[in-house]
Design a protein around this motif. Structure first.
Motif, short mmCIF file in Angstrom:
data_model
loop_
_atom_site.label_atom_id
_atom_site.label_comp_id
_atom_site.label_asym_id
_atom_site.label_seq_id
_atom_site.Cartn_x
_atom_site.Cartn_y
_atom_site.Cartn_z
N LYS A 124 -6.80 -3.30 4.39
CA LYS A 124 -8.15 -3.44 4.92
C LYS A 124 -9.09 -2.44 4.24
N GLU A 125 -8.53 -1.30 3.82
CA GLU A 125 -9.37 -0.26 3.20
C GLU A 125 -9.73 -0.68 1.77
N ILE A 158 -5.66 -8.56 7.26
CA ILE A 158 -4.81 -9.66 7.71
C ILE A 158 -5.11 -9.92 9.18
N ARG A 196 -3.97 10.73 4.16
CA ARG A 196 -4.91 10.67 5.29
C ARG A 196 -5.23 12.03 5.92
N TYR A 221 -4.94 18.02 17.94
CA TYR A 221 -5.14 18.64 16.63
C TYR A 221 -6.37 18.10 15.92
N ARG A 238 -10.52 7.92 11.40
CA ARG A 238 -9.21 7.39 11.02
C ARG A 238 -9.18 7.09 9.52
N GLU A 239 -10.26 6.44 9.04
CA GLU A 239 -10.26 6.01 7.64
C GLU A 239 -11.39 6.68 6.88
N SER A 267 -9.58 15.10 7.86
CA SER A 267 -10.09 16.01 8.91
C SER A 267 -10.09 17.45 8.42
N LYS A 268 -9.82 17.63 7.13
CA LYS A 268 -9.72 19.00 6.59
C LYS A 268 -10.67 19.09 5.38
N GLY A 320 -1.96 2.58 3.66
CA GLY A 320 -2.09 4.01 3.96
C GLY A 320 -0.99 4.83 3.33
N VAL A 321 -0.62 5.89 4.04
CA VAL A 321 0.35 6.85 3.49
C VAL A 321 1.71 6.17 3.26
N ALA A 322 2.21 5.48 4.28
CA ALA A 322 3.54 4.88 4.14
C ALA A 322 3.54 3.87 2.99
N ASP A 334 3.66 5.08 11.33
CA ASP A 334 3.27 5.23 12.74
C ASP A 334 3.73 4.08 13.64
N PHE A 374 5.65 18.80 11.88
CA PHE A 374 4.22 18.56 12.05
C PHE A 374 3.48 19.84 11.71
N GLY A 417 -0.76 -3.10 4.90
CA GLY A 417 -1.34 -1.79 5.19
C GLY A 417 -1.36 -1.00 3.90
N VAL A 471 2.55 12.61 9.25
CA VAL A 471 2.53 12.17 7.85
C VAL A 471 3.90 12.30 7.18
C1 LIG Z 1 -7.88 12.44 10.38
C2 LIG Z 1 -6.37 12.51 10.43
C3 LIG Z 1 -5.74 13.71 10.16
C4 LIG Z 1 -4.35 13.80 10.21
N1 LIG Z 1 -3.76 15.00 9.95
C5 LIG Z 1 -2.40 15.10 10.04
C6 LIG Z 1 -1.76 16.36 9.82
O1 LIG Z 1 -2.42 17.39 9.59
N2 LIG Z 1 -0.40 16.41 9.87
C7 LIG Z 1 0.37 15.30 10.15
O2 LIG Z 1 1.59 15.39 10.20
N3 LIG Z 1 -0.23 14.08 10.36
C8 LIG Z 1 -1.58 13.98 10.32
N4 LIG Z 1 -2.18 12.75 10.55
C9 LIG Z 1 -1.34 11.58 10.85
C10 LIG Z 1 -0.93 10.85 9.58
O3 LIG Z 1 -2.02 10.72 8.72
C11 LIG Z 1 -0.35 9.49 9.95
O4 LIG Z 1 0.82 9.71 10.70
C12 LIG Z 1 -0.03 8.65 8.70
O5 LIG Z 1 -1.20 8.38 7.97
C13 LIG Z 1 0.66 7.37 9.09
O6 LIG Z 1 0.87 6.59 7.94
P1 LIG Z 1 0.89 4.99 8.02
O7 LIG Z 1 1.03 4.52 6.62
O8 LIG Z 1 1.85 4.58 9.08
O9 LIG Z 1 -0.56 4.61 8.58
P2 LIG Z 1 -1.98 4.81 7.89
O10 LIG Z 1 -1.95 5.93 6.91
O11 LIG Z 1 -2.95 4.87 9.01
O12 LIG Z 1 -2.21 3.46 7.09
C14 LIG Z 1 -2.37 2.21 7.72
C15 LIG Z 1 -3.10 1.29 6.78
O13 LIG Z 1 -3.01 -0.05 7.23
C16 LIG Z 1 -4.26 -0.68 7.11
N5 LIG Z 1 -4.29 -1.80 8.04
C17 LIG Z 1 -4.12 -1.78 9.38
N6 LIG Z 1 -4.19 -3.03 9.89
C18 LIG Z 1 -4.41 -3.86 8.86
C19 LIG Z 1 -4.56 -5.26 8.75
N7 LIG Z 1 -4.52 -6.06 9.81
N8 LIG Z 1 -4.79 -5.78 7.52
C20 LIG Z 1 -4.83 -4.99 6.42
N9 LIG Z 1 -4.67 -3.65 6.48
C21 LIG Z 1 -4.47 -3.09 7.67
C22 LIG Z 1 -5.23 0.43 7.43
O14 LIG Z 1 -6.52 0.11 6.99
C23 LIG Z 1 -4.60 1.57 6.65
O15 LIG Z 1 -4.94 1.51 5.30
C24 LIG Z 1 -3.58 12.65 10.52
C25 LIG Z 1 -4.22 11.44 10.81
C26 LIG Z 1 -5.61 11.35 10.78
C27 LIG Z 1 -6.29 10.06 11.10
#
Ligand SMILES: Cc1cc2nc3c(=O)[nH]c(=O)nc-3n(C[C@H](O)[C@H](O)[C@H](O)COP(=O)(O)OP(=O)(O)OC[C@H]3O[C@@H](n4cnc5c(N)ncnc54)[C@H](O)[C@@H]3O)c2cc1C
Length: 435
Positions: A40-41, A96, A48, A174, A147-148, A52-53, A15-17, A298, A348, A13, A316
């Motif tokens: 995947k991105e 994956i 992230r 939200y 989402r992305e 939405s902002k 993303g943020v984490a 998440d 949050f 993955g 986040v």
């Molecule tokens: C539009 C939007 C606005 C948000 N605004 C807020 C906010 O204002 N305040 C707040 O607290 N939270 C907010 N959030 C929530 C916050 O962004 C998430 O909680 C946070 O991004 C989670 O981080 P993560 O790394 O777990 O997942 P993500 O950031 O979603 O990253 C997951 C990554 O894994 C990749 N992935 C998934 N499956 C696969 C696979 N099989 N193979 C390869 N890659 C894969 C995805 O493509 C992505 O890059 C928002 C979320 C969204 C979508």
């Protein structure tokens, strides 16, 4: 021929984490070639919530590389070059499709295999899609999700193509609130639709919601509550033209944006790892039931020490902090240093129009509202406390300064006793400021 690559640490993955975990690995020390992020991105990890902002603003919208992690928490912006300089491999546009935890192997959709010693699962969530419920017409054009970054680009294109048109936003959480605001700022006529009696019902009390609904109404956003979208009409090109509601009403629409929730992406690991509350179960160091496999952000259901309960959090702040905790624990195991258990205070926030709120703690028990919640005030500032067992468990504040937000965070963390709810209501923010 299918190829195979080996890394000591793999973050699945991007993303943020993943981004915050990479920064922590660098802080703790990794050798070039030891760490890979598979995503995947097509882009390096970014903040992230921007999608939405600021990404959707009509003027000076945020664009990459402006919001790569870790700017969202005031840290250094990790550009793609940062990863290459550190010898961290960013394997992008790679999904994956199969994970085998027993043989420590991941296989991509195109057949590339990756082996690892330590795996961090950071796959985040995916949106709940109306097509999954079989809603008729749900796969028409211009019915969008967010989402992305690719989704955000589709929304930007739709807003440009349908300038002055009509949008229906489905969902009153939200995401629905933030998207309704930016669509309106882009000169689009907006109607929000959601089944509950008020917006953001998972957090907002009726009093809090009444402020936001009135504020949005003053901005020209229409709100239709207590009903659902049960179908969509489309024209000969397949473009959506209308949303049919359960109560029989039909709303014209050039764009539909759906924000009805998300679900954690755990399917790759079904049957291979213990699950709980819809997520992958971890200990206080984010290690799963499979040694050497961690789950962060998440997807993790972890012990929330403050409330003595296992919880999953889709915010986040937790995705950043869980990533850092897991990497510290991994490195601590290697060096023999002990790492304290994860201590998390739920936090949050959301922003839309000129509004900005923060929430800390747990929204349980009785509530009181304080401050100026008149939606026509020049600078509304109000909040709410949640009181359980005569202690403050949760605190919400709209329009707070950084110091005031710190004060409500402290209240939620220290859980001071409350003798009298009327007094607390009168004291309002003062109560928090003196803790
Ligand atoms: C539009 C939007 C606005 C948000 N605004 C807020 C906010 O204002 N305040 C707040 O607290 N939270 C907010 N959030 C929530 C916050 O962004 C998430 O909680 C946070 O991004 C989670 O981080 P993560 O790394 O777990 O997942 P993500 O950031 O979603 O990253 C997951 C990554 O894994 C990749 N992935 C998934 N499956 C696969 C696979 N099989 N193979 C390869 N890659 C894969 C995805 O493509 C992505 O890059 C928002 C979320 C969204 C979508």
């Amino acid at each position: 021929m299918a190829s195979e690559k080996h890394f000591k640490y793999v973050i699945l993955g991007g993303g943020v984490a993943a981004g915050y975990a990479a920064r922590e690995f660098d802080k703790q020390g990794v050798k070039p070639g030891e760490l890979a992020i598979i995503s995947k991105e097509a882009v390096a990890p970014y903040e992230r919530p921007a999608l939405s902002k600021a990404y959707l603003f009509p003027q000076n919208p945020a664009r990459l590389p402006g919001f790569h992690v870790c700017v969202g928490s005031g840290g250094e912006r990790l550009l793609p070059e940062w990863y290459s300089e550190k010898g961290i491999e960013l394997i992008l546009s790679t999904e994956i499709a199969k994970a085998d935890l027993a043989s420590k192997t991941l296989t991509s959709a195109t057949g590339v295999t990756f082996t690892y010693e330590i795996l961090l699962i950071a796959t985040g969530s995916t949106v709940i899609n109306l097509s999954d419920f079989g809603t008729p017409g749900a796969d028409s054009n211009n019915i969008l999700y967010l989402r992305e970054i690719d989704d955000a680009d589709k929304l930007v294109a739709a807003m440009q193509a349908k300038k002055g048109g009509k949008a229906v936003v489905i969902g009153g959480g939200y995401i629905g609130l933030e998207l309704s605001a930016v669509l309106k700022l882009n000169d689009i006529d907006v109607t929000m639709v959601f089944p509950e009696p008020w917006c953001m019902p998972r957090l907002f009390t009726a009093d809090i919601a009444a402020f936001y609904e009135a504020y949005y109404a003053n901005k020209g956003v229409k709100i239709v509550k207590g009903t659902l979208a049960v179908g969509f009409d489309a024209n000969a090109n397949g473009d959506v033209t209308a949303v049919k509601l359960k109560d029989g009403r039909v709303l014209e629409a050039d764009i539909v944006v759906v924000g009805v929730g998300a679900r954690p992406l755990t399917a790759l690991f079904k049957g291979q790892v213990a699950e709980e509350k819809g997520g992958i179960k971890t200990d206080a160091f984010f290690e799963t039931s499979v040694p050497g496999v961690y789950a962060i952000g998440d997807v993790a259901t972890f012990p929330m020490k403050m409330y003595n309960e296992l919880r999953r959090v889709e915010h986040v702040d937790h995705s950043r902090k869980s990533a850092e905790q897991a990497v510290k624990a991994i490195k601590g195991k290697e060096s023999g240093e002990s790492v304290p258990e994860y201590e998390y205070l739920p936090y949050f926030y959301s922003r839309s129009f000129d509004l900005s709120w923060q929430f800390y703690g747990d929204n349980v028990g009785e509530t009181i509202l304080f401050g100026d919640s008149d939606p026509t005030s020049a600078k509304p500032k109000f909040g709410s406390y949640w009181i359980k067992d005569s202690k403050v468990f949760g605190a919400f504040l709209e329009g707070g300064s950084p110091d005031e937000n710190k004060a409500i965070a402290k209240v939620a963390k220290t859980q001071p006793p409350v003798a009298n709810l009327e007094e607390l209501k009168k004291e309002g923010l003062q109560f928090a400021s003196k803790i």
